[in-house]
Design an enzyme around this catalytic site. Structure first.
Site, PDB file in Angstrom:
ATOM      1  N   VAL A 149      49.306  57.143  85.942  1.00  0.00           N
ATOM      2  CA  VAL A 149      48.760  56.620  87.191  1.00  0.00           C
ATOM      3  C   VAL A 149      48.731  55.096  87.169  1.00  0.00           C
ATOM      4  CG1 VAL A 149      46.732  56.546  88.687  1.00  0.00           C
ATOM      5  CG2 VAL A 149      47.416  58.691  87.638  1.00  0.00           C
ATOM      6  N   TYR A 150      48.171  54.529  86.106  1.00  0.00           N
ATOM      7  CA  TYR A 150      48.100  53.073  85.990  1.00  0.00           C
ATOM      8  C   TYR A 150      49.494  52.456  86.064  1.00  0.00           C
ATOM      9  CZ  TYR A 150      47.094  48.485  83.922  1.00  0.00           C
ATOM     10  OH  TYR A 150      46.984  47.140  83.691  1.00  0.00           O
ATOM     11  N   SER A 151      50.443  53.021  85.331  1.00  0.00           N
ATOM     12  CA  SER A 151      51.801  52.490  85.318  1.00  0.00           C
ATOM     13  C   SER A 151      52.446  52.576  86.691  1.00  0.00           C
ATOM     14  CB  SER A 151      52.651  53.251  84.294  1.00  0.00           C
ATOM     15  OG  SER A 151      52.131  53.086  82.991  1.00  0.00           O
TER      16      SER A 151
END
Length: 244
Positions: A149-151
């Site tokens: 998700v962060y990436s």
């Protein structure tokens, strides 16, 4: 001083890379707008800058809240430099990722930069100058388990860099991305521990973590007139990490 008479708004600037960026920009002569959710940490950062003769003020804002985001844009006023550094960092395998933290990451890491830029870019365009700098992550280009998700949100931010450069640069507003490598922020050092920190350091060609100040200096460089012919670029500050 190379940022004299300029106003810089840096999100997530009560500590870490954002806090160091505020320090170096203030030292370069900018009036710095510090923002974050923690008023105590914000006051500490402002005091540290003022003690060194710099000019700074704090505006509290939860960037996931659109009302707070609009208030931040209003209180900041016209800015010459906008640094999107604040981010939510969910860490979970895809099959375990909950919807709440997924939505929180999208709100803070993509929606907030998008609409803060939309609010502040018109004044830059009217002036015919400005610098917008997005802070990304190696995970936007290197697969890392647990960081899907962060990436993905940071990859979206890098895509926005290119789109915004195409939209705004003809009017004199430059837009670029900085991609920090492993950096020794307080949060990283606390979560990784001593052995984890050593492992991270070994992933770079220089065999060590960056200091937050080293990343801040790259952001300062892109904000300055020294890079007035650079726009739409993604600058890696990872000690060779993307290459290995």
């Amino acid at each position: 001083m190379e940022l004299a008479d300029k106003v810089a708004l840096i999100t997530g600037s009560t500590g870490g890379i954002g806090g160091e960026t505020a320090q170096v920009m203030a030292a370069a002569g900018a009036e710095v707008v510090i923002t974050g959710r923690d008023a105590r940490r914000g006051a500490t950062t402002v005091e540290a800058i003022r003690n060194k003769g710099g000019v700074a003020r704090f505006v509290a804002a939860d960037l996931a809240d659109l009302t707070a985001l609009r208030r931040l844009a209003e209180e900041a006023g016209a800015v010459d430099i906008l640094v999107h550094n604040a981010a939510v960092f969910p860490n979970a395998p895809t099959v375990s990722q909950d919807v709440e933290s997924f939505d929180a990451a999208l709100a803070a890491n993509v929606r907030a930069p998008y609409f803060l830029t939309a609010a502040l870019a018109p004044a830059m365009i009217a002036k015919g100058s400005g610098s917008i700098i997005n802070v990304s992550t190696l995970g936007a280009r290197v697969g890392m388990p647990g960081l899907s998700v962060y990436s993905a949100t940071k990859a979206a931010l890098e895509s926005l860099t290119r789109a915004w450069a195409a939209e705004f640069s003809p009017a004199g507003v430059r837009v670029n991305t900085v991609v920090p490598g492993p950096t020794g922020t307080d949060g990283v050092l606390a979560s990784a521990g001593e052995e984890g920190t050593r492992r991270l350091a070994r992933t770079t060609l220089l065999g060590r973590l960056a200091t937050p100040r080293e990343i801040a200096e790259v952001i300062l460089f892109l904000a300055s007139d020294r890079t007035r012919f650079i726009t739409g670029a993604t600058i890696a500050a990872g000690a060779g990490r993307p290459a290995i």
